[in-house]
Enzyme design. Structure first.
Site, PDB file in Angstrom:
ATOM      1  N   CYS A  87       0.830  -1.209   0.000  1.00  0.00           N
ATOM      2  CA  CYS A  87       0.000   0.000   0.000  1.00  0.00           C
ATOM      3  C   CYS A  87       0.866   1.262   0.000  1.00  0.00           C
ATOM      4  O   CYS A  87       1.497   1.587   1.016  1.00  0.00           O
ATOM      5  CB  CYS A  87      -0.925  -0.037   1.221  1.00  0.00           C
ATOM      6  N   CYS A  90      -0.087   3.886   2.589  1.00  0.00           N
ATOM      7  CA  CYS A  90       0.309   3.454   3.939  1.00  0.00           C
ATOM      8  C   CYS A  90       1.736   3.895   4.242  1.00  0.00           C
ATOM      9  O   CYS A  90       2.044   4.305   5.356  1.00  0.00           O
ATOM     10  CB  CYS A  90       0.196   1.936   4.079  1.00  0.00           C
TER      11      CYS A  90
END
Length: 168
Positions: A87, A90
């Site tokens: 991600c 993230c």
């Protein structure tokens, strides 16, 4: 040919191409094997708390098995951060999460869960997008946020949730 590969925070190992996997000794295959077999130890962060390696001011990495103890049974409010290695957002939010742990560590526990290896916590918290933040107080989720968030907005959100949880 000899490569020096770091194996921990104080030393390194000498590795030759003959140590490669399956006779395939190309530099990239050797590098991959060296990375996969190297033991890397990161030194503890110095937080100037007077206590060595205090957990209070760090993001605590937990698993499904720890979720009830570390989150639901916690005496103080908890910010749970759900993330994944693949991600991109993230990776952008992670430094802000660490800043939250250091800024509010005296009144907020911050935990981190990787979604792919913690399906029970993901299901319990109804995580549908990443990064995901869940704010808990008194065994209940009282706020949530999904998607990337700037450090400034994250600080405002956490401050507001801490204030709301103090008043309730």
């Amino acid at each position: 040919m000899l490569w020096k590969v770091p194996t921990d925070n104080i030393g390194s190992a000498n590795i030759t191409p003959e140590m490669g996997v399956g006779g395939n000794h190309t530099p990239i295959n050797f590098f991959i094997q060296a990375v996969l077999t190297a033991r890397v130890v990161f030194p503890p962060r110095s937080l100037d708390t007077g206590l060595p390696n205090s957990r209070r001011f760090l993001v605590i990495v937990i698993q499904d098995s720890d979720f009830e103890t570390e989150v639901l049974s916690a005496e103080q409010p908890v910010l749970a951060y759900f993330w994944a290695t693949w991600c991109g957002p993230c990776r952008l939010v992670s430094p802000s999460i660490e800043a939250i742990a250091q800024t509010y560590g005296d009144r907020l526990k911050v935990v981190k869960l990787e979604v792919e290896v913690n399906p029970n916590a993901v299901k319990t918290c109804k995580v549908e997008g990443l990064p995901a933040l869940r704010f808990f107080k008194d065994q209940q989720m009282i706020a949530s946020h999904e998607g990337a968030i700037t450090k400034e907005n994250l600080l405002k959100w956490v401050e507001q949730e801490l204030e709301d949880s103090k008043n309730s």
